[in-house]
Design an enzyme around this catalytic site. Structure first.
Site, PDB file in Angstrom:
ATOM      1  N   TYR A 142       0.821  -1.205   0.000  1.00  0.00           N
ATOM      2  CA  TYR A 142       0.000   0.000   0.000  1.00  0.00           C
ATOM      3  C   TYR A 142       0.858   1.261   0.000  1.00  0.00           C
ATOM      4  O   TYR A 142       0.360   2.357  -0.278  1.00  0.00           O
ATOM      5  CB  TYR A 142      -0.940   0.032   1.215  1.00  0.00           C
ATOM      6  CG  TYR A 142      -2.032  -1.028   1.203  1.00  0.00           C
ATOM      7  CD1 TYR A 142      -2.250  -1.834   0.098  1.00  0.00           C
ATOM      8  CD2 TYR A 142      -2.838  -1.214   2.317  1.00  0.00           C
ATOM      9  CE1 TYR A 142      -3.234  -2.805   0.099  1.00  0.00           C
ATOM     10  CE2 TYR A 142      -3.838  -2.187   2.320  1.00  0.00           C
ATOM     11  CZ  TYR A 142      -4.022  -2.981   1.206  1.00  0.00           C
ATOM     12  OH  TYR A 142      -5.001  -3.951   1.206  1.00  0.00           O
ATOM     13  N   LYS A 191       3.113 -15.387   2.323  1.00  0.00           N
ATOM     14  CA  LYS A 191       2.985 -16.120   1.059  1.00  0.00           C
ATOM     15  C   LYS A 191       4.415 -16.460   0.629  1.00  0.00           C
ATOM     16  O   LYS A 191       4.882 -16.085  -0.459  1.00  0.00           O
ATOM     17  CB  LYS A 191       2.248 -15.228   0.037  1.00  0.00           C
ATOM     18  CG  LYS A 191       1.854 -15.893  -1.249  1.00  0.00           C
ATOM     19  CD  LYS A 191       0.722 -16.890  -1.106  1.00  0.00           C
ATOM     20  CE  LYS A 191       0.452 -17.569  -2.442  1.00  0.00           C
ATOM     21  NZ  LYS A 191      -0.403 -18.768  -2.295  1.00  0.00           N
ATOM     22  N   ASP A 223      -3.439 -18.022   1.746  1.00  0.00           N
ATOM     23  CA  ASP A 223      -4.618 -18.650   1.132  1.00  0.00           C
ATOM     24  C   ASP A 223      -5.192 -19.712   2.077  1.00  0.00           C
ATOM     25  O   ASP A 223      -6.409 -19.823   2.257  1.00  0.00           O
ATOM     26  CB  ASP A 223      -4.294 -19.243  -0.257  1.00  0.00           C
ATOM     27  CG  ASP A 223      -2.916 -19.871  -0.342  1.00  0.00           C
ATOM     28  OD1 ASP A 223      -2.134 -19.754   0.625  1.00  0.00           O
ATOM     29  OD2 ASP A 223      -2.602 -20.490  -1.373  1.00  0.00           O
ATOM     30  N   ASP A 247      -5.264  -6.456   6.153  1.00  0.00           N
ATOM     31  CA  ASP A 247      -6.451  -5.710   5.755  1.00  0.00           C
ATOM     32  C   ASP A 247      -7.580  -6.686   5.415  1.00  0.00           C
ATOM     33  O   ASP A 247      -8.718  -6.573   5.903  1.00  0.00           O
ATOM     34  CB  ASP A 247      -6.066  -4.859   4.522  1.00  0.00           C
ATOM     35  CG  ASP A 247      -7.170  -3.919   4.102  1.00  0.00           C
ATOM     36  OD1 ASP A 247      -8.164  -3.803   4.837  1.00  0.00           O
ATOM     37  OD2 ASP A 247      -7.038  -3.305   3.025  1.00  0.00           O
ATOM     38  N   ASP A 251     -10.899  -8.172   8.078  1.00  0.00           N
ATOM     39  CA  ASP A 251     -12.314  -8.011   7.705  1.00  0.00           C
ATOM     40  C   ASP A 251     -13.031  -9.359   7.701  1.00  0.00           C
ATOM     41  O   ASP A 251     -14.192  -9.463   8.114  1.00  0.00           O
ATOM     42  CB  ASP A 251     -12.447  -7.343   6.330  1.00  0.00           C
ATOM     43  CG  ASP A 251     -12.503  -5.828   6.458  1.00  0.00           C
ATOM     44  OD1 ASP A 251     -12.335  -5.322   7.589  1.00  0.00           O
ATOM     45  OD2 ASP A 251     -12.707  -5.148   5.438  1.00  0.00           O
TER      46      ASP A 251
END
Ligand code: NAD
Length: 357
Positions: A142, A191, A223, A247, A251
């Protein structure tokens, strides 16, 4: 002890829920012999209306001069036509960066009394769950180099992720420390089968794990983590991960609790001063009607006591009071579920929490 707390009430239901949290904090201070001095500052749409900008310098200075900051929520349809860099929500990034906050702590807890609110099957959430997600907040993709360039197939857009050992170590250490204060289990999510930044992330985390032999440490690919969260959320205690993975996963974790009005959060940096806020927005549809669920903001106040001021017994007292109120069957409209009880107002449920404290 005496503490100065900056209040950023903001817009919509912000003033109602922050005032509820203040009443609960005042009651807690009286019980434990502390003094909290509250000072309000403008942020978001109300700041635009009064000063022309969503984050006035006076607000930044006031927060920097305080021991910690409690925020309600910002935004609403009346400011939708503001230009992008003057929108109420812009103030959130601004205040986090002005306070140097590099980590976000998001608990996702399913209270046994609210089990039916979870979208997951009963057998999966039979024991409830209590997860703390520690997300890196000011690095990664980001904030990396980005742009539009000419590539092999013509125009292409790119974003890049980079993390330094220092950035990984400081968030990693914070996560191990958080795990030490809880059930002493930490899962680092990455990852590393694909990304170079994840391989560095994993190497630094493994190094840190040797310094915390009491913490049961594990790694998981992102994943798999997305699946495990809905398959068996109770396997997790503390999760630590990068900005983008955090992020998304935080959620997902919030969603499986089924109650957005119950979830607090904390953003912290190098100092003990932090920013504490509910994860939900300003709920303009119910603003000013005394219908808002204040529990996320009340629990954000508890997190402030625990993480900024080191007042664990006082934080436990608030959290236990919220538990008792829910166990007694009291609910605001958002967590009523299929119950035929009359929902309590924002003020009524606040008073119930205060009575228990
Ligand atoms: P929202 O979280 O404000 O509301 C979503 C739904 O949840 C609404 O139906 C609302 O009534 C309900 N809800 C949320 N909090 C509640 C509570 N405490 N008690 C009872 N019900 C609650 O999200 P949205 O509608 O997408 O956004 C509304 C405004 O909030 C927008 O301007 C958005 O940009 C802003 N926003 C601000 C923040 C923040 O300040 N941190 C975060 C998200 C959205």
């Amino acid at each position: 002890m005496e503490y100065n707390i900056a209040l950023l009430r903001g817009d919509g239901i912000g003033p109602e829920i922050v005032d509820s949290a203040v009443k609960v904090l005042e009651k807690t201070a009286a019980k434990f012999g502390h003094k909290f001095n509250f000072k309000p500052y403008l942020i978001g749409g109300c700041a635009i209306d009064k000063t022309g900008v969503p984050l006035p310098q006076e607000t930044i200075d006031g927060c920097l001069a305080s021991d910690s900051v409690l925020l309600g929520a910002v935004g609403g349809p009346q400011w939708d036509d503001q230009p992008g860099d003057n929108r109420p929500e812009k103030a959130l990034l601004g205040i986090r960066s002005a306070l140097g906050l590099y980590m976000n702590l998001r608990p996702a807890k399913l209270y046994p009394a609210l089990r039916s609110a979870s979208p997951l099957k009963d057998e999966i959430v039979a024991n409830g769950f209590d997860i703390l997600i520690v997300r890196e907040l000011i690095g990664g993709i980001y904030f990396g180099e980005r742009g539009i360039r000419q590539g092999r197939c013509g125009e292409e857009a790119f974003d890049t992720e980079s993390y330094s050992p220092m950035e990984i170590e400081r968030i990693g250490r914070a996560a191990f420390e958080a795990a030490m204060k809880r059930r002493k289990r930490l899962c680092s999510i990455d990852k590393a089968n694909v990304l170079e930044t994840s391989r560095l992330w994993r190497r630094i985390m493994h190094g840190l794990s040797e310094e915390y032999p009491e913490v049961e440490y594990s790694d998981m690919f992102v994943d798999n983590a997305a699946m495990q969260l809905i398959r068996d959320p109770d396997q997790f205690d503390v999760i630590v991960t990068s900005n983008m993975f955090g992020d998304i996963l935080s959620d997902e974790a919030s969603q499986i609790t089924g109650s957005i009005g119950m979830l607090p959060s904390a953003s912290l940096g190098a100092s003990t001063r932090g920013l504490f806020e509910p994860i939900h927005g300003s709920a303009p549809d119910i603003a000013g009607q005394n219908k808002a669920d204040p529990l996320a903001t009340i629990l954000s106040g508890a997190m402030m006591l625990r993480y900024s001021f080191g007042l664990s017994s006082e934080a436990d007292c608030i959290e236990n009071a919220v538990n008792s109120v829910l166990d007694a069957g009291h609910r605001t409209a958002d967590i009523l579920g299929t119950s035929s009880n009359t929902p309590l107002s924002c003020t009524e449920i606040t008073n119930k929490v205060i009575e228990v404290i």
